[in-house]
Design a protein around this motif. Structure first.
Motif, PDB file in Angstrom:
ATOM      1  N   GLY A   1       4.801  54.276   5.957  1.00  0.00           N
ATOM      2  CA  GLY A   1       4.753  54.510   7.410  1.00  0.00           C
ATOM      3  C   GLY A   1       5.400  53.167   8.137  1.00  0.00           C
ATOM      4  O   GLY A   1       6.270  53.473   9.357  1.00  0.00           O
ATOM      5  N   VAL A   2       5.294  52.128   7.913  1.00  0.00           N
ATOM      6  CA  VAL A   2       5.824  51.011   8.427  1.00  0.00           C
ATOM      7  C   VAL A   2       7.236  51.160   8.366  1.00  0.00           C
ATOM      8  O   VAL A   2       8.156  50.990   9.361  1.00  0.00           O
ATOM      9  CB  VAL A   2       5.341  49.650   7.770  1.00  0.00           C
ATOM     10  CG1 VAL A   2       6.116  48.491   8.291  1.00  0.00           C
ATOM     11  CG2 VAL A   2       3.922  49.518   8.196  1.00  0.00           C
ATOM     12  N   LEU A   3       7.827  51.330   7.104  1.00  0.00           N
ATOM     13  CA  LEU A   3       9.275  51.412   6.835  1.00  0.00           C
ATOM     14  C   LEU A   3       9.967  52.477   7.535  1.00  0.00           C
ATOM     15  O   LEU A   3      11.186  52.625   8.107  1.00  0.00           O
ATOM     16  CB  LEU A   3       9.578  51.643   5.340  1.00  0.00           C
ATOM     17  CG  LEU A   3       9.297  50.244   4.387  1.00  0.00           C
ATOM     18  CD1 LEU A   3       9.133  50.666   2.973  1.00  0.00           C
ATOM     19  CD2 LEU A   3      10.112  49.088   4.706  1.00  0.00           C
ATOM     20  N   ILE A   4       9.414  53.601   7.756  1.00  0.00           N
ATOM     21  CA  ILE A   4       9.867  54.981   8.427  1.00  0.00           C
ATOM     22  C   ILE A   4      10.123  54.439   9.818  1.00  0.00           C
ATOM     23  O   ILE A   4      10.897  54.727  10.547  1.00  0.00           O
ATOM     24  CB  ILE A   4       9.093  55.839   8.201  1.00  0.00           C
ATOM     25  CG1 ILE A   4       9.217  56.802   6.742  1.00  0.00           C
ATOM     26  CG2 ILE A   4       9.322  57.224   9.241  1.00  0.00           C
ATOM     27  CD1 ILE A   4       8.414  57.987   6.456  1.00  0.00           C
ATOM     28  N   ASP A   5       8.851  53.749  10.357  1.00  0.00           N
ATOM     29  CA  ASP A   5       9.109  53.539  11.778  1.00  0.00           C
ATOM     30  C   ASP A   5      10.223  52.582  12.186  1.00  0.00           C
ATOM     31  O   ASP A   5      10.903  52.627  13.069  1.00  0.00           O
ATOM     32  CB  ASP A   5       7.562  52.896  12.376  1.00  0.00           C
ATOM     33  CG  ASP A   5       6.581  53.978  12.517  1.00  0.00           C
ATOM     34  OD1 ASP A   5       7.007  55.202  12.412  1.00  0.00           O
ATOM     35  OD2 ASP A   5       5.449  53.601  12.353  1.00  0.00           O
ATOM     36  N   ALA A   6      10.446  51.621  11.144  1.00  0.00           N
ATOM     37  CA  ALA A   6      11.358  50.648  11.258  1.00  0.00           C
ATOM     38  C   ALA A   6      12.832  51.217  11.214  1.00  0.00           C
ATOM     39  O   ALA A   6      13.840  51.028  12.040  1.00  0.00           O
ATOM     40  CB  ALA A   6      11.357  49.569  10.435  1.00  0.00           C
ATOM     41  N   VAL A   7      12.864  52.386  10.332  1.00  0.00           N
ATOM     42  CA  VAL A   7      14.120  53.062  10.149  1.00  0.00           C
ATOM     43  C   VAL A   7      14.376  53.778  11.537  1.00  0.00           C
ATOM     44  O   VAL A   7      15.727  53.894  12.035  1.00  0.00           O
ATOM     45  CB  VAL A   7      14.228  53.883   8.881  1.00  0.00           C
ATOM     46  CG1 VAL A   7      15.333  54.959   9.066  1.00  0.00           C
ATOM     47  CG2 VAL A   7      14.226  53.003   7.744  1.00  0.00           C
ATOM     48  N   ARG A   8      13.587  54.489  11.823  1.00  0.00           N
ATOM     49  CA  ARG A   8      13.474  55.125  13.231  1.00  0.00           C
ATOM     50  C   ARG A   8      14.065  54.351  14.322  1.00  0.00           C
ATOM     51  O   ARG A   8      15.147  54.771  15.138  1.00  0.00           O
ATOM     52  CB  ARG A   8      12.274  56.088  13.415  1.00  0.00           C
ATOM     53  CG  ARG A   8      12.475  56.990  14.599  1.00  0.00           C
ATOM     54  CD  ARG A   8      10.920  57.349  15.165  1.00  0.00           C
ATOM     55  NE  ARG A   8      10.395  56.036  15.525  1.00  0.00           N
ATOM     56  CZ  ARG A   8       9.228  56.031  15.448  1.00  0.00           C
ATOM     57  NH1 ARG A   8       8.501  56.562  14.911  1.00  0.00           N
ATOM     58  NH2 ARG A   8       8.593  54.713  15.961  1.00  0.00           N
ATOM     59  N   ASP A   9      13.371  53.265  14.470  1.00  0.00           N
ATOM     60  CA  ASP A   9      13.933  52.430  15.620  1.00  0.00           C
ATOM     61  C   ASP A   9      15.317  52.105  15.609  1.00  0.00           C
ATOM     62  O   ASP A   9      16.042  51.863  16.334  1.00  0.00           O
ATOM     63  CB  ASP A   9      12.682  51.152  15.678  1.00  0.00           C
ATOM     64  CG  ASP A   9      11.393  51.566  16.006  1.00  0.00           C
ATOM     65  OD1 ASP A   9      11.251  52.901  16.571  1.00  0.00           O
ATOM     66  OD2 ASP A   9      10.516  50.889  15.825  1.00  0.00           O
ATOM     67  N   ALA A  10      15.737  51.573  14.005  1.00  0.00           N
ATOM     68  CA  ALA A  10      16.975  51.089  14.050  1.00  0.00           C
ATOM     69  C   ALA A  10      17.965  52.110  14.427  1.00  0.00           C
ATOM     70  O   ALA A  10      18.991  51.869  14.902  1.00  0.00           O
ATOM     71  CB  ALA A  10      17.027  50.472  12.581  1.00  0.00           C
TER      72      ALA A  10
END
Length: 414
Positions: free
Chosen positions: A298-307
């Motif tokens: 979940g943390v990684l997906i949110d980071a990718v989405r924001d980037a």
């Protein structure tokens, strides 16, 4: 004559022995009645102590303890009286039988008296006992609900594990409830009604949380898989769009002054770099998903989405800039008219109900008119800075909007 006298005295001895035995039996009955009443009252006191921590509850326990000391005293007298006289002796003398009867009768009377005190004390406790029993009635249902929730959570974990999911974090959360379960099972007698019920409620809430998350886990995994696929597709699309930024920048350089595009020169390189980093994080997210580290995924997906969102904005900015500059170069008056309309609308609002405008409103609006004129005049040069012009018009409209908001706020307060 001698024989008759012996029969007469022997008959009297037997009568006194019988009286003593009757006194002993009566004392024994009183002793057992007192002992039974004390045991029953002890249960009531324990019930009150478990449910009532008030001063009245503590006083009940203290009163019972004091009564217990008196019960011990009269019981000791009774036991001593019984032990002191063997009424089954063949050679028991009449005087000994009489003393036994007297002592046992006094012991019975004391036992009966203390039993009366005990009964009176128990009667006075009835309101506290009724309240305590009402409180205790909450314990069993709360405990059963908590146990049912734990069982449901355990079953839900077994179900998702059967589908190949480890759910280690959920299992750890469920295992962490074991100490609380132990204390809950120790009951209200040890921990009190309120604490036991509250503990049962916490177990219920936490177990229900585990059950609900376990039930959602398959769908959560499927949703994560969909999001990973979507982000990979989006990253590839952004990479393709980033490759098209250079031609847009070339067009900007060819047709407009440096001030209109210099801040965008870094976009192509940064876009390629940011997309590459996002793809690396997507690989990390995929590994975390394979290892079922759901929180990390979940943390990684949110980071990718924001980037990717930030990169999308940067890539779109170049094309948006070109489109806006082409529009204003063809017809700068359209931007001026939009700004002047906003100024005139604000001026009408400022004059509503007044013959002379408030200087606090008139001054910034007059400044806005002058700024529009200066910005339009600046476009008459050889290489006009259309981007500065657009930013100035936007800033003027924002200043006018602040004046309008201030007027409306003031009139709303009035």
């Amino acid at each position: 004559m001698t024989t008759a006298s012996r029969r007469w005295f022997g008959g009297r001895d037997e009568s006194r022995r019988a009286d003593a035995q009757a006194a002993k039996d009566a004392a024994a009955a009183a002793f057992y009645e007192l002992d039974s009443a004390q045991r029953d009252l002890r249960i009531s006191i324990e019930t009150i102590a478990a449910a009532d921590g008030s001063p009245a509850g503590r006083q009940a326990s203290e009163g019972f303890a004091a009564l217990g000391q008196r019960i011990d005293q009269v019981s000791h007298v009774y036991i001593e009286a019984v032990d002191a006289h063997d009424l089954d002796r063949v050679d028991l003398e009449a005087s000994a039988a009489s003393r036994a009867r007297e002592e046992l009768t006094r012991a019975r009377e004391e036992l009966v008296r203390v039993k009366g005190e005990l009964d009176q004390f128990a009667q006075g406790l009835q309101p506290l006992l009724d309240k305590a029993e009402t409180q205790l009635a909450r314990v069993a249902p709360a405990r059963e609900r908590a146990k049912a929730a734990l069982l449901a959570a355990s079953d839900a974990l077994d179900a998702v594990r059967a589908k190949g999911m480890r759910a280690d974090d959920l299992a750890a959360r469920l295992a962490a409830l074991a100490p609380e379960l132990t204390k809950m099972n120790e009951g209200a007698g040890r921990h009190g009604v309120q604490e036991t019920v509250q503990r049962a409620d916490r177990i219920l809430r936490d177990a229900e949380g585990v059950r609900a998350e376990a039930a959602r886990l398959p769908e959560r995994a499927a949703e994560i898989d969909r999001r990973l696929v979507s982000l990979r597709t989006r990253a590839q699309a952004l990479r393709n769009r980033a490759d098209r930024v250079d031609p847009v920048l070339s067009e900007l350089r060819r047709r407009f002054s440096a001030a209109c595009w210099q801040d965008l020169q870094h976009v192509p390189d940064e876009a390629v770099r940011d997309v590459a980093q996002a793809e690396d994080r997507l690989l990390e997210a995929s590994r975390a998903r394979d290892e079922q580290r759901w929180a990390d995924v979940g943390v990684l997906i949110d980071a990718v989405r924001d980037a990717l969102e930030a990169t999308d904005e940067a890539v779109s900015a170049a094309q948006d800039r070109l489109t806006r500059l082409e529009d204003v170069a063809r017809n700068p008056r359209a931007e001026v008219d939009k700004t002047r309309f906003a100024i005139r609308d604000a001026q009408r609002l400022a004059m509503a109900g007044r013959s002379v405008p408030d200087p606090r409103h008139a001054r910034p609006l007059d400044d806005a008119v002058a700024r529009v004129d200066r910005a339009l005049a600046a476009l008459e040069g050889r290489h006009p800075d259309y981007w500065a012009f657009l930013l100035e018009m936007q800033d003027v409209r924002e200043a006018v909007h602040r004046v309008v908001s201030g007027i409306r706020a003031e009139r709303g307060q009035g």
